[in-house]
Design a protein around this motif. Structure first.
Motif, PDB file in Angstrom:
ATOM      1  N   ARG A 172       0.821  -1.205   0.000  1.00  0.00           N
ATOM      2  CA  ARG A 172       0.000   0.000   0.000  1.00  0.00           C
ATOM      3  C   ARG A 172       0.856   1.256   0.000  1.00  0.00           C
ATOM      4  O   ARG A 172       2.037   1.224   0.211  1.00  0.00           O
ATOM      5  N   THR A 173       0.210   2.382  -0.235  1.00  0.00           N
ATOM      6  CA  THR A 173       0.908   3.645  -0.446  1.00  0.00           C
ATOM      7  C   THR A 173       1.890   3.936   0.677  1.00  0.00           C
ATOM      8  O   THR A 173       1.522   4.096   1.829  1.00  0.00           O
ATOM      9  N   PHE A 174       3.117   3.995   0.288  1.00  0.00           N
ATOM     10  CA  PHE A 174       4.227   4.170   1.215  1.00  0.00           C
ATOM     11  C   PHE A 174       4.093   5.438   2.029  1.00  0.00           C
ATOM     12  O   PHE A 174       4.321   5.443   3.232  1.00  0.00           O
ATOM     13  N   SER A 175       3.707   6.538   1.381  1.00  0.00           N
ATOM     14  CA  SER A 175       3.707   7.845   2.045  1.00  0.00           C
ATOM     15  C   SER A 175       2.644   7.958   3.131  1.00  0.00           C
ATOM     16  O   SER A 175       2.664   8.909   3.908  1.00  0.00           O
ATOM     17  N   ARG A 176       1.731   7.002   3.209  1.00  0.00           N
ATOM     18  CA  ARG A 176       0.707   7.043   4.262  1.00  0.00           C
ATOM     19  C   ARG A 176       1.298   6.717   5.635  1.00  0.00           C
ATOM     20  O   ARG A 176       0.688   7.016   6.661  1.00  0.00           O
ATOM     21  N   TYR A 177       2.443   6.075   5.643  1.00  0.00           N
ATOM     22  CA  TYR A 177       2.983   5.534   6.882  1.00  0.00           C
ATOM     23  C   TYR A 177       4.157   6.340   7.418  1.00  0.00           C
ATOM     24  O   TYR A 177       4.910   6.954   6.660  1.00  0.00           O
ATOM     25  N   ALA A 178       4.291   6.291   8.723  1.00  0.00           N
ATOM     26  CA  ALA A 178       5.550   6.670   9.353  1.00  0.00           C
ATOM     27  C   ALA A 178       6.462   5.442   9.296  1.00  0.00           C
ATOM     28  O   ALA A 178       6.034   4.321   9.590  1.00  0.00           O
ATOM     29  N   ILE A 179       7.698   5.668   8.890  1.00  0.00           N
ATOM     30  CA  ILE A 179       8.679   4.578   8.843  1.00  0.00           C
ATOM     31  C   ILE A 179       9.727   4.838   9.902  1.00  0.00           C
ATOM     32  O   ILE A 179      10.340   5.915   9.934  1.00  0.00           O
ATOM     33  N   LYS A 205       7.972  10.744   8.662  1.00  0.00           N
ATOM     34  CA  LYS A 205       6.733  10.720   7.893  1.00  0.00           C
ATOM     35  C   LYS A 205       6.656  12.038   7.149  1.00  0.00           C
ATOM     36  O   LYS A 205       6.646  13.099   7.780  1.00  0.00           O
ATOM     37  N   GLY A 206       6.661  11.959   5.838  1.00  0.00           N
ATOM     38  CA  GLY A 206       6.733  13.183   5.046  1.00  0.00           C
ATOM     39  C   GLY A 206       8.054  13.883   5.300  1.00  0.00           C
ATOM     40  O   GLY A 206       9.118  13.270   5.183  1.00  0.00           O
ATOM     41  N   ASP A 207       7.972  15.137   5.705  1.00  0.00           N
ATOM     42  CA  ASP A 207       9.176  15.917   6.010  1.00  0.00           C
ATOM     43  C   ASP A 207       9.484  15.967   7.500  1.00  0.00           C
ATOM     44  O   ASP A 207      10.419  16.657   7.915  1.00  0.00           O
ATOM     45  N   THR A 208       8.708  15.288   8.299  1.00  0.00           N
ATOM     46  CA  THR A 208       8.879  15.323   9.754  1.00  0.00           C
ATOM     47  C   THR A 208       9.724  14.143  10.208  1.00  0.00           C
ATOM     48  O   THR A 208       9.454  12.997   9.832  1.00  0.00           O
ATOM     49  N   THR A 209      10.735  14.460  10.987  1.00  0.00           N
ATOM     50  CA  THR A 209      11.621  13.428  11.521  1.00  0.00           C
ATOM     51  C   THR A 209      11.722  13.558  13.032  1.00  0.00           C
ATOM     52  O   THR A 209      11.485  14.631  13.605  1.00  0.00           O
ATOM     53  N   TYR A 210      12.082  12.444  13.634  1.00  0.00           N
ATOM     54  CA  TYR A 210      12.243  12.419  15.086  1.00  0.00           C
ATOM     55  C   TYR A 210      13.337  11.407  15.382  1.00  0.00           C
ATOM     56  O   TYR A 210      13.341  10.317  14.809  1.00  0.00           O
ATOM     57  N   TYR A 211      14.261  11.760  16.283  1.00  0.00           N
ATOM     58  CA  TYR A 211      15.409  10.920  16.570  1.00  0.00           C
ATOM     59  C   TYR A 211      15.496  10.596  18.055  1.00  0.00           C
ATOM     60  O   TYR A 211      15.073  11.382  18.910  1.00  0.00           O
ATOM     61  N   ASN A 271      13.883  10.119   3.238  1.00  0.00           N
ATOM     62  CA  ASN A 271      13.040   9.266   2.418  1.00  0.00           C
ATOM     63  C   ASN A 271      13.060   9.703   0.967  1.00  0.00           C
ATOM     64  O   ASN A 271      13.388  10.845   0.634  1.00  0.00           O
ATOM     65  N   ASP A 272      12.745   8.767   0.117  1.00  0.00           N
ATOM     66  CA  ASP A 272      12.572   9.021  -1.310  1.00  0.00           C
ATOM     67  C   ASP A 272      11.273   8.330  -1.700  1.00  0.00           C
ATOM     68  O   ASP A 272      11.255   7.129  -1.964  1.00  0.00           O
ATOM     69  N   ASN A 273      10.187   9.103  -1.670  1.00  0.00           N
ATOM     70  CA  ASN A 273       8.881   8.500  -1.918  1.00  0.00           C
ATOM     71  C   ASN A 273       8.754   7.940  -3.329  1.00  0.00           C
ATOM     72  O   ASN A 273       7.981   7.012  -3.564  1.00  0.00           O
ATOM     73  N   SER A 274       9.521   8.483  -4.276  1.00  0.00           N
ATOM     74  CA  SER A 274       9.465   7.964  -5.643  1.00  0.00           C
ATOM     75  C   SER A 274      10.012   6.540  -5.724  1.00  0.00           C
ATOM     76  O   SER A 274       9.685   5.795  -6.648  1.00  0.00           O
ATOM     77  N   LYS A 275      10.843   6.180  -4.752  1.00  0.00           N
ATOM     78  CA  LYS A 275      11.433   4.840  -4.710  1.00  0.00           C
ATOM     79  C   LYS A 275      10.862   3.998  -3.576  1.00  0.00           C
ATOM     80  O   LYS A 275      11.339   2.881  -3.339  1.00  0.00           O
ATOM     81  N   ASN A 276       9.875   4.546  -2.855  1.00  0.00           N
ATOM     82  CA  ASN A 276       9.314   3.832  -1.690  1.00  0.00           C
ATOM     83  C   ASN A 276      10.420   3.377  -0.744  1.00  0.00           C
ATOM     84  O   ASN A 276      10.397   2.252  -0.237  1.00  0.00           O
ATOM     85  N   THR A 277      11.369   4.251  -0.507  1.00  0.00           N
ATOM     86  CA  THR A 277      12.541   3.875   0.294  1.00  0.00           C
ATOM     87  C   THR A 277      12.838   4.932   1.351  1.00  0.00           C
ATOM     88  O   THR A 277      12.734   6.130   1.093  1.00  0.00           O
TER      89      THR A 277
END
Length: 120
Positions: free
Chosen positions: A27-34, A52-58, A70-76
């Motif tokens: 399913r659509t990769f960008s819907r998820y936080a990875i 998730k999107g442009d938001t990061t947390y460390y 992330n590179d949403n065009s590559k689902n990576t």
């Protein structure tokens, strides 16, 4: 549902760098936080970073050495790890959740993991 596969682990000397990749299918990769987590032998699974999107947390202890992107065009999603230390040795997992979170139980989908070993 989403399937995740990590790659890029290996053996590196202390002070070196590695870039891990997490590629998703389904399913659509960008819907998820990875998120990235790691687990060393005999230790609890530890949060590393999430995006998730442009938001990061460390994780505070890793901020400045590790960078998630992330590179949403590559689902990576990538985890760039610099200035590696022997204590970074662990199996690194990527996982998908509905929202950004540091608690691993909030992630429903997991990859198989990739081993990172840092020699002193």
């Amino acid at each position: 549902q989403v399937q995740l596969a990590e790659s890029g682990g290996g053996l590196v000397q202390a002070g070196g760098s590695l870039r891990l990749s997490c590629t998703a299918s389904g399913r659509t990769f960008s819907r998820y936080a990875i998120g990235w987590f790691r687990q060393a032998p005999g230790k609890e699974r530890e949060f590393v970073a999430t995006i998730k999107g442009d938001t990061t947390y460390y994780a505070d202890s890793l901020k400045g050495r590790f960078t998630i992107s992330n590179d949403n065009s590559k689902n990576t999603v990538y985890l760039q790890m610099n200035s590696l230390k022997p204590e970074d040795t662990a199996v690194y997992y990527c996982a998908a959740a509905q929202s950004l979170a540091a608690y691993y139980r909030l992630y429903a989908y997991w990859g198989q993991g990739t081993q990172v070993t840092v020699s002193s």
